[in-house]
Write an enzyme that holds these catalytic residues in place. Structure first.
Site, PDB file in Angstrom:
ATOM      1  N   GLU A 105       3.713  -2.619   3.457  1.00 23.93           N
ATOM      2  CA  GLU A 105       4.970  -1.884   3.264  1.00 23.93           C
ATOM      3  C   GLU A 105       5.443  -1.235   4.563  1.00 23.93           C
ATOM      4  OE1 GLU A 105       6.614  -2.425   0.734  1.00 23.93           O
ATOM      5  OE2 GLU A 105       5.035  -3.332  -0.463  1.00 23.93           O
TER       6      GLU A 105
ATOM      7  N   HIS B   5       7.312  -3.684   6.720  1.00 19.99           N
ATOM      8  CA  HIS B   5       8.718  -3.876   6.348  1.00 19.99           C
ATOM      9  C   HIS B   5       9.610  -2.844   7.035  1.00 19.99           C
ATOM     10  CE1 HIS B   5       8.344  -7.137   3.583  1.00 19.99           C
ATOM     11  NE2 HIS B   5       7.645  -6.475   2.680  1.00 19.99           N
TER      12      HIS B   5
END
Length: 274
Positions: free
Chosen positions: A136, A139
């Site tokens: 995550e 990203h």
């Protein structure tokens, strides 16, 4: 460093989306007249910001800020360590009941948010959870979350323009409204095809980044296996727009497979262990 292939895709898709966005502006000028160009320009500048803010709020509205004590202390610690390695600011950490084990990132670099589900925290071991967090954070580091949110917003505006053009040039009865809505959805799908060119590839890039930063791909591979099995027979409570941001999208309908936001989990696991 952001993957070169992802940079190229984002540049190409960004240019195409910008052209679509200019069409929205042209429609605004056609509707309001050339003299309204300051108003149209202001709208083009302000609307993406407003939609971005609404998108972040909508994605995180049911989440709660993650405590820094108890079972979540270790998550804060591993996040801080990974952020130092990635040279990014620590994002806001939140926790939410999603019905299935999952996680997603939203926001932008320097002002990001990572949300993990309570189901995920209960399911995964420490190294597996670290793999998910690293994914995550990648990203956010790669700025692809921002590209997804902006792209979805432009697709929505193009769909609205397509609807208005049809309604203004045809009969406005119930049949015309229905046909207009169908055309609007088709227009949105066509724009989203370009967004999906980023969406599927960005998952592979984030997986690879996670493998590099935690030193092995196996923890994230095991996490994906557990997440996939943990989602079986359970219904996700997150919105469809948020599912596109999640590390795992459990939607298996025919339409969702055609316009899949994620590559097959099996291929992701194979690459991580390759």
């Amino acid at each position: 460093m952001t993957d070169f292939g992802l940079k190229v895709r984002m540049a190409v898709v960004g240019s195409i989306l910008f052209a679509f966005y200019m069409l929205v502006g042209a429609f605004g000028l056609a509707m309001l007249g050339p003299g309204a160009w300051p108003l149209v320009l202001l709208g083009l500048l302000v609307l993406p910001f407003i939609q971005y803010k609404i998108g972040v709020w909508s994605a995180t509205r049911r989440a709660e800020e993650m405590p820094e004590e108890g079972q979540y202390r270790d998550i804060h610690g591993m996040t801080e360590s990974l952020c130092r390695d990635m040279d990014i600011e620590k994002p806001k950490l939140m926790v939410m009941d999603m019905g299935v084990p999952n996680a997603f990132a939203t926001g932008r670099k320097g002002n990001g948010v990572v949300v993990v589900s309570t189901e995920l925290v209960r399911l995964l071991q420490r190294d597996e959870l670290e793999g998910v967090i690293a994914h995550e954070l990648a990203h956010i580091k790669n700025r692809d979350v921002l590209a997804m949110v902006v792209g979805s917003s432009i697709a929505m505006m193009v769909g609205w323009v397509a609807y208005m053009v049809y309604i203004m040039s045809n009969e406005r009865g119930l049949g015309g409204i229905i046909v207009g809505m169908v055309i609007s959805n088709i227009a949105q799908m066509l724009v989203m095809i370009f967004v999906l060119a980023i969406s599927r590839y960005r998952e592979y890039v984030a997986d690879e980044d996670a493998r590099q930063y935690i030193g092995s791909g196996d923890p994230l591979a095991r996490a994906l296996e557990k997440i996939s099995k943990g989602a079986e027979g359970r219904e996700s409570t997150v919105d469809d727009s948020v599912s596109a941001l999640c590390i795992f999208n459990a939607n298996r309908s025919l339409l969702s497979q055609l316009f899949a936001t994620h590559p097959p989990t099996e291929k992701r696991i194979e690459k991580l262990r390759g």
